[in-house]
Scaffold this active site. Sequence first.
Site, PDB file in Angstrom:
ATOM      1  N   LEU A 128       6.546  -4.918   4.280  1.00  0.00           N
ATOM      2  CA  LEU A 128       7.772  -4.303   3.796  1.00  0.00           C
ATOM      3  C   LEU A 128       7.712  -4.336   2.276  1.00  0.00           C
ATOM      4  CD1 LEU A 128      10.652  -5.850   5.985  1.00  0.00           C
ATOM      5  CD2 LEU A 128       9.598  -3.602   6.218  1.00  0.00           C
ATOM      6  N   ASP A 129       8.230  -3.302   1.631  1.00  0.00           N
ATOM      7  CA  ASP A 129       8.305  -3.317   0.174  1.00  0.00           C
ATOM      8  C   ASP A 129       9.085  -4.550  -0.279  1.00  0.00           C
ATOM      9  OD1 ASP A 129       6.994  -0.885   0.030  1.00  0.00           O
ATOM     10  OD2 ASP A 129       8.855   0.277   0.026  1.00  0.00           O
ATOM     11  N   ARG A 130       8.763  -5.025  -1.471  1.00  0.00           N
ATOM     12  CA  ARG A 130       9.456  -6.199  -2.018  1.00  0.00           C
ATOM     13  C   ARG A 130      10.975  -6.041  -1.916  1.00  0.00           C
ATOM     14  NH1 ARG A 130       8.660 -10.208  -6.063  1.00  0.00           N
ATOM     15  NH2 ARG A 130       6.597  -9.442  -6.675  1.00  0.00           N
ATOM     16  N   THR A 132      12.752  -4.126   0.040  1.00  0.00           N
ATOM     17  CA  THR A 132      13.281  -3.816   1.367  1.00  0.00           C
ATOM     18  C   THR A 132      13.452  -5.123   2.131  1.00  0.00           C
ATOM     19  OG1 THR A 132      12.168  -1.661   1.422  1.00  0.00           O
ATOM     20  CG2 THR A 132      12.842  -2.592   3.532  1.00  0.00           C
ATOM     21  N   ARG A 229      11.528   6.410   2.016  1.00  0.00           N
ATOM     22  CA  ARG A 229      11.939   6.650   0.636  1.00  0.00           C
ATOM     23  C   ARG A 229      11.577   8.079   0.204  1.00  0.00           C
ATOM     24  NH1 ARG A 229       9.454   1.531  -2.430  1.00  0.00           N
ATOM     25  NH2 ARG A 229      10.466   2.547  -4.219  1.00  0.00           N
TER      26      ARG A 229
END
Length: 288
Positions: A128-130, A132, A229
């Site tokens: 997961l993105d930082r 998110t 996104r």
Amino acid sequence: MIYYTAKEPTELLKFMLEQLAPKSRNAIKSMLTRGQFFIDGKAVTQHNHPLKKGDQVGMLSNKSFKKIETLEGLRILHEDDDIIVIDKDAGILSVAGKDHGEATAYRQLMHYVKADNRNNRIFVVHRLDRDTSGVMVYAKSESIKDKLQENWQTLVKERIYTALVEGSVRRDKGRIESWLTESKTMKVYSSRYDNGGKHAVTHYTKKQGNVNYSLLEVQLETGRKNQIRVHMEEIGHPVAGDKKYGAKTNPLKRLGLHATTIAFEHPRTGKVVKFSSPAPKGFLKVSR
């Protein structure tokens, strides 16, 4: 985690008193109350919880339990011999990272599993993105990691996110299909035509909204880097707080994206398991 198998029907407290003798009854009751005993990967605190023949009870050692209490920005939703499922806060990196002093999810979980045995390890299955938050899965062996990654598209049955996006989304439901390519500057671009990029399909349902923001339930048909996104920017409603992909506001002081649910076939049992984390309250408040 240490596992004990019930050989006949019984109750949890009685069973653990037998397994951990001569440990005192009060000490075992305290362990129960703190949530150190797990059945099907979930903490159970009910003293008279019924056990069937063959049920496995996982036990966290006091040392491992103390490690759980020190975890920063993440909570363990499920653990068994093969996988650990967590709920990660926004701002926590999911992998190791370049700064060796940073308390990433990966480093914290590595310390946690090594509390029982220094040879234990964890392996990154997906990211997961930082910025998110939400549900993530890690493997406890390289073979399980490989099995999950190599069969990800078939094993995963459901991946749902909650997205707070800018503006009032007009359609109650929608489907976005495109091909995604990544530039040298690490930004992902979308094309409605097959340009050799990775095929990506996103489904969304509007749950609530106002003039400024909409709250969407987003289901991934494919799982590509930055897919949600990019697709939200493409329909003119970028994820709130996502300056990289066109957002002009940041009402939550973080990215408005949360991994709500993941369901997949367990790599050992083949049974479909499902884990969820409700969207942060701020998502609901801003979009009312």
